[in-house]
Scaffold this active site. Sequence first.
Site, mmCIF file in Angstrom:
data_model
loop_
_atom_site.group_PDB
_atom_site.id
_atom_site.type_symbol
_atom_site.label_atom_id
_atom_site.label_comp_id
_atom_site.label_asym_id
_atom_site.label_seq_id
_atom_site.Cartn_x
_atom_site.Cartn_y
_atom_site.Cartn_z
ATOM 1 C CD GLU A 442 -11.193 31.139 15.877
ATOM 2 O OE1 GLU A 442 -11.465 30.082 15.282
ATOM 3 O OE2 GLU A 442 -12.054 31.914 16.306
ATOM 4 C CD GLU A 713 -16.506 33.917 11.813
ATOM 5 O OE1 GLU A 713 -15.977 32.853 12.149
ATOM 6 O OE2 GLU A 713 -16.620 34.922 12.562
HETATM 7 C C1 BGC Z 1 -12.893 29.984 12.353
HETATM 8 C C2 BGC Z 1 -13.032 29.595 10.952
HETATM 9 C C3 BGC Z 1 -13.007 28.113 10.861
HETATM 10 C C4 BGC Z 1 -14.126 27.600 11.641
HETATM 11 C C5 BGC Z 1 -14.264 26.142 11.583
HETATM 12 C C6 BGC Z 1 -13.966 29.371 13.161
HETATM 13 O O1 BGC Z 1 -13.839 29.639 14.444
HETATM 14 O O2 BGC Z 1 -12.844 31.323 12.460
HETATM 15 O O3 BGC Z 1 -12.157 30.232 10.196
HETATM 16 O O4 BGC Z 1 -12.992 27.683 9.564
HETATM 17 O O5 BGC Z 1 -14.038 27.991 12.980
HETATM 18 O O6 BGC Z 1 -14.958 25.844 12.581
#
Ligand code: BGC
Length: 855
Positions: A442, A713
């Site tokens: 990502e 996260e």
């Molecule tokens: C990301 C996040 C993002 C989120 C929104 C994730 O996969 O890592 O940073 O804000 O998706 O869906």
Amino acid sequence: MTISYTGLRTRDDSGLIATGEARPLLSWHPVGARAYTVEAAADAAFDEVIASLTTERTFDVPLPGPALASREVRWWRVRAVGEEEWSEPCRVEAALLEAGDWTARPVTVPAAPDAVPLLRREFALPQGILSARLYVTALGLHQTWINGALVSEDLLEPGWTEYRDRLLYATYDVTGLLAEGRNAIGAAVADGWYRGPLGWFGRSAWYGDRTALLAQLEVETVDGCVVVGTDETWRGGTGAVASAGLYAGCTTDLRNEPRGWREPGFDDRDWAAATTLDLPAGLEHRSMPAVRAVRTWPVEVVADGRLRLDTGQNLAGYLRVTATGPAGAEITVRHAEVLDDQGELHTAPLRSAASVDRYTLDGGRAVLEPVFTFHGFRYAEITADPEVRIDGVEAVAISSDLRRTGRFSCSDERVNRLYDNVIWSQMDNFVSIPTDCPQRDERLGWTGDIQVFAPTACRNSDARSFLRNWLRDLAIAQYPDGKMPHVVPDILGDLGDWGSGSTGWGDAAVGVPWALYEAYGDLETLRDQYASMRAWVDWGASRLDADRVWSAGFHFGDWLDPGAPSGDPARAAVPTPFTATAYLSHSARLLARIAGLLGRAEDADHYGALGDAIADAAWKHLGNKAIETQTGCAMALRFRIAPDDERHAVGERLAALVRARGGRIGTGFLGTPLILHALTETGHHEEAYLLLMNERCPGWLHQVGQGATTVWERWDAIGEDGRIHGGDMDGGGPMLSFNHYAYGAVADWLYATVAGLSPAAPGWSAVSFAPVPGGGLTWASAEMDTPIGRAAIRWETGDGSFSAEVEVPPGATATVTLPPGDWSSLRLNGRTLQIAPVLDLGPGVHRIALSSSRS
Ligand code: BGC
């Protein structure tokens, strides 16, 4: 008395020898004068003055004189009106400001995906070399050498932008690398973001299927200018780096390094002739710091049958391995953020980002490091052929090399660790663009994450040019109807509705420029982004239903609310129509203030009224449901959705919700940056500290307690039982990063309330000192290198006493709001004063001492 002028700088803080700004903006620290004179000249002695101006401003003052011409050098200096002495002279040099300045053309040779072709050319130079500039960029990533010397330590050049519309280039002073007679210039070019895989859906070649180098060397000699540019005379070959990918890692076989290819005299007749491509559109000089190795430290190798390493810090970067062994011997380095419960590298969360570096030795000792890649990791494992000896390992952390401006510390080491985790997560995710995470497939410019973190980022570092650069791409990536993509640069556009238009994420269009204005007084960025901001708010308003509620369409909502099903992080407790409607109201009201600042009175009225009307609708139709949740209450307070006469009750309600969960947080990406400020502004300091100091999961100190060295996260990435979260996502690979900065927005509250330091006016021209001790803290301190000089506070509290030392920058005013308490005496700089809730202070250092009748 001689005045020393400090903080002289231009907006362009790339650190490069030249700038792409034809009208550079100048700043310096005020010295308490009413006005200043700025003079510009063609020479450092100011014999040839071009122009001068007098101004009361000390920030973003245009360079006097006409716009710079390409390659023009101009000097500037400043002095306070009425003073004799000038500041030190400062030099600005223009880069190539017109597309027509480029005679070079990109050169390319056929290369397989992930391959790293080499390109070179030899040239002769006459005697009398005076100065030389290399203007260079690539479709892909490049490293460039002249006569065997790397032209710069900048990494991952030219960085990631919306390449179809905008490509950055850099200028280097290479005078010292050249020689009379034969010279050689060479470069290695990799896929990078341009042609490499991006995202988790395995697609590559987003911007083009041929990488290329664009370089123009201009050498001033006594006999005139010699230009050596990329053209058909260049030749291409292959070298030691067999493959390099941002996600995959790098494979190097040192035996394949063509000896001497970077120097003159190398026989490249067997190499392929390069072909040229058209000049890319939107060539623009980089105006922000480069990605660089910002920290390096030795790492112990634990040899227990395998070679394992713990760097001690989750980072974005790589390992530099020094090894000795015979030709053909192989070494592999694998990476992970955490170890699983067997003590193995937990690589599943990396998904398709293999993050493996492979080396084959060419005999003897070698210093091995990957190129054109980086990994998000703390732990690593080296596998090497038995005859290999590992002599040493260093961890190398990379980041866009921003100047650090803010520091915080306090008497609680757990909170200090949390603060450090925020700093590291910012550093690890500020790599050319602001990303969500540095480890998995990502690493995208997620708008929502930087939207909530931007104010904090601008405290921690001078993030202006970095975020300005990203905002230019944001405006480019925005849809014609104003809808905003989820990530910038945009690679999710093909995912239709899911790929764009979410509340809180799209609001980065307004929130990030506003953060730059508040932190740096940056009106220019507001002006440059105005059309983009208005288009977003207009698009959002076009989504409202008859009740002026935004209930349709896809939104991430209060993403990763700890109460949401782990496989469906968008299913938050607070109703998403409330967050969508509340956020739109907030952005419309911000836009109204911005319109006012830019002299757009009509827009100011329109968007002000729109924002108020949407707020009323949000409260009327969704308020009751929303304030059953922590995020709903926090948003109703911070975005002024709750009517003034309801604020007290909503504050009470929020405090009760926090107490009911024993201080465990209940907010996701959108609520978390708001909740502590909402509690503080409604006087619920105890509940705010209850949240901060909570060690149970979910909570910031739970992460610290589980050994986190960056911000996670998910609140429960590791549970109280030490087990790692599966990261399961309905219909996708694991979503489990240990390095996301969204929840790091807590640091903004650490600065503003725990230490008590925050700007009271844009650019810190007024400073607020409002410390609120609590949570058992006995002292806290913060300092900020503001655009106008240093601001700082350090306080201590003991039994019935409180003392603080504050520093107010020159040219600023300040207020001190006394901490809550029943104080009986107040002394300011040794003088006893009447107790007053707020003190006004001028520039300088001040000492405050409070004591209560108990002491
Ligand atoms: C990301 C996040 C993002 C989120 C929104 C994730 O996969 O890592 O940073 O804000 O998706 O869906």
